[in-house]
Design a protein around this motif. Structure first.
Motif, PDB file in Angstrom:
ATOM      1  N   ALA A  63      -2.822   4.463  -7.932  1.00 33.47           N
ATOM      2  CA  ALA A  63      -3.421   5.176  -6.803  1.00 33.47           C
ATOM      3  C   ALA A  63      -4.514   6.109  -7.299  1.00 33.47           C
ATOM      4  O   ALA A  63      -5.478   6.382  -6.585  1.00 33.47           O
ATOM      5  CB  ALA A  63      -2.350   5.956  -6.036  1.00 33.47           C
ATOM      6  N   TRP A  69       1.562  -3.254  -4.528  1.00 36.93           N
ATOM      7  CA  TRP A  69       0.502  -4.268  -4.503  1.00 36.93           C
ATOM      8  C   TRP A  69       1.051  -5.622  -4.067  1.00 36.93           C
ATOM      9  O   TRP A  69       0.485  -6.306  -3.244  1.00 36.93           O
ATOM     10  CB  TRP A  69      -0.123  -4.318  -5.887  1.00 36.93           C
ATOM     11  CG  TRP A  69      -1.220  -5.287  -6.130  1.00 36.93           C
ATOM     12  CD1 TRP A  69      -1.186  -6.358  -6.971  1.00 36.93           C
ATOM     13  CD2 TRP A  69      -2.544  -5.276  -5.571  1.00 36.93           C
ATOM     14  NE1 TRP A  69      -2.402  -7.012  -6.968  1.00 36.93           N
ATOM     15  CE2 TRP A  69      -3.246  -6.359  -6.108  1.00 36.93           C
ATOM     16  CE3 TRP A  69      -3.193  -4.450  -4.659  1.00 36.93           C
ATOM     17  CZ2 TRP A  69      -4.561  -6.654  -5.777  1.00 36.93           C
ATOM     18  CZ3 TRP A  69      -4.505  -4.739  -4.334  1.00 36.93           C
ATOM     19  CH2 TRP A  69      -5.176  -5.832  -4.887  1.00 36.93           C
ATOM     20  N   LEU A 104       2.439  -3.114  -8.885  1.00 37.02           N
ATOM     21  CA  LEU A 104       1.815  -1.881  -8.430  1.00 37.02           C
ATOM     22  C   LEU A 104       0.339  -1.858  -8.794  1.00 37.02           C
ATOM     23  O   LEU A 104      -0.096  -2.584  -9.677  1.00 37.02           O
ATOM     24  CB  LEU A 104       2.495  -0.682  -9.109  1.00 37.02           C
ATOM     25  CG  LEU A 104       4.006  -0.572  -8.968  1.00 37.02           C
ATOM     26  CD1 LEU A 104       4.556   0.437  -9.969  1.00 37.02           C
ATOM     27  CD2 LEU A 104       4.370  -0.189  -7.546  1.00 37.02           C
ATOM     28  N   GLU A 147       0.525   2.369  -5.848  1.00 40.57           N
ATOM     29  CA  GLU A 147       0.669   1.720  -4.555  1.00 40.57           C
ATOM     30  C   GLU A 147       1.348   0.376  -4.743  1.00 40.57           C
ATOM     31  O   GLU A 147       1.099  -0.327  -5.731  1.00 40.57           O
ATOM     32  CB  GLU A 147      -0.694   1.500  -3.906  1.00 40.57           C
ATOM     33  CG  GLU A 147      -1.404   2.775  -3.520  1.00 40.57           C
ATOM     34  CD  GLU A 147      -2.762   2.505  -2.911  1.00 40.57           C
ATOM     35  OE1 GLU A 147      -2.932   1.480  -2.206  1.00 40.57           O
ATOM     36  OE2 GLU A 147      -3.673   3.318  -3.138  1.00 40.57           O
ATOM     37  N   GLY A 189       0.790  -1.219   0.000  1.00 44.21           N
ATOM     38  CA  GLY A 189       0.000   0.000   0.000  1.00 44.21           C
ATOM     39  C   GLY A 189       0.824   1.271   0.000  1.00 44.21           C
ATOM     40  O   GLY A 189       0.273   2.364  -0.132  1.00 44.21           O
ATOM     41  N   GLN A 190       2.148   1.145   0.133  1.00 45.57           N
ATOM     42  CA  GLN A 190       3.013   2.325   0.116  1.00 45.57           C
ATOM     43  C   GLN A 190       2.870   3.029  -1.223  1.00 45.57           C
ATOM     44  O   GLN A 190       2.850   2.399  -2.273  1.00 45.57           O
ATOM     45  CB  GLN A 190       4.461   1.899   0.338  1.00 45.57           C
ATOM     46  CG  GLN A 190       5.455   3.024   0.343  1.00 45.57           C
ATOM     47  CD  GLN A 190       6.872   2.519   0.645  1.00 45.57           C
ATOM     48  OE1 GLN A 190       7.080   1.403   1.089  1.00 45.57           O
ATOM     49  NE2 GLN A 190       7.842   3.366   0.385  1.00 45.57           N
ATOM     50  N   VAL A 191       2.748   4.344  -1.175  1.00 43.55           N
ATOM     51  CA  VAL A 191       2.573   5.119  -2.402  1.00 43.55           C
ATOM     52  C   VAL A 191       3.932   5.561  -2.934  1.00 43.55           C
ATOM     53  O   VAL A 191       4.738   6.128  -2.193  1.00 43.55           O
ATOM     54  CB  VAL A 191       1.664   6.347  -2.155  1.00 43.55           C
ATOM     55  CG1 VAL A 191       1.554   7.195  -3.409  1.00 43.55           C
ATOM     56  CG2 VAL A 191       0.286   5.901  -1.685  1.00 43.55           C
ATOM     57  N   ILE A 245      -2.211  -3.708   4.114  1.00 41.74           N
ATOM     58  CA  ILE A 245      -1.706  -2.354   3.902  1.00 41.74           C
ATOM     59  C   ILE A 245      -0.850  -1.926   5.089  1.00 41.74           C
ATOM     60  O   ILE A 245      -1.251  -2.053   6.244  1.00 41.74           O
ATOM     61  CB  ILE A 245      -2.862  -1.361   3.661  1.00 41.74           C
ATOM     62  CG1 ILE A 245      -3.573  -1.716   2.352  1.00 41.74           C
ATOM     63  CG2 ILE A 245      -2.363   0.076   3.630  1.00 41.74           C
ATOM     64  CD1 ILE A 245      -4.835  -0.929   2.084  1.00 41.74           C
ATOM     65  N   ASP A 278       0.956   8.520  -9.158  1.00 45.38           N
ATOM     66  CA  ASP A 278       1.228   7.705  -7.977  1.00 45.38           C
ATOM     67  C   ASP A 278       0.704   6.288  -8.168  1.00 45.38           C
ATOM     68  O   ASP A 278      -0.337   6.059  -8.794  1.00 45.38           O
ATOM     69  CB  ASP A 278       0.566   8.321  -6.738  1.00 45.38           C
ATOM     70  CG  ASP A 278       1.242   9.595  -6.284  1.00 45.38           C
ATOM     71  OD1 ASP A 278       2.427   9.806  -6.635  1.00 45.38           O
ATOM     72  OD2 ASP A 278       0.603  10.380  -5.570  1.00 45.38           O
TER      73      ASP A 278
END
Length: 122
Positions: A86, A72, A83, A70, A17-19, A110, A68
């Motif tokens: 976002a 995945w 990814l 995220e 979940g890191q952007v 996440i 952006d």
């Protein structure tokens, strides 16, 4: 391609979940495969076709798009960060249904480290 030790280090710093901001670098077969993204980590980022607008490849991000994404999941066979967009304009319309059906544990993953038990892959 990065060395195994570098890949291990990169994975240790990423969270589900890191952007990450990335630049779309290749769209080899619009509507068929997905898009490749430079996320500035020395490993390839990739958004699978199942996470992009279905039947509307003209709505996919084009080469050069900076947006952006995220984290995945990570590809287990070689260094690659999977990814998801976002930005909802680039995300499949039925993402909530997709998650409920194929990856119901996503919300609880996440923020967790990529290392450790691997999530189920779509």
């Amino acid at each position: 391609m990065v060395a195994e030790a570098e890949w291990e280090r990169i994975q240790g710093e990423l969270r589900f979940g890191q952007v990450l901001t990335g630049t779309v670098v290749r769209v080899p077969k619009p509507g068929v495969i997905g898009v490749f993204v430079d996320i500035g980590l020395g490993v390839e980022g990739f958004v699978d076709v199942v996470l992009l607008p279905r039947g509307r490849s003209e709505d996919w991000p084009v080469e050069g798009t900076v947006t952006d994404f995220e984290v995945w999941w990570v590809h287990s066979d070689h260094p690659q960060v999977r990814l998801k967009p976002a930005d909802p304009q680039y995300l499949c319309e039925d993402f909530a249904d997709f998650v409920a059906r194929y990856r119901p544990t996503w919300p609880s993953e996440i923020g967790k480290a990529l290392k450790g038990p691997k999530p189920s892959a779509p």
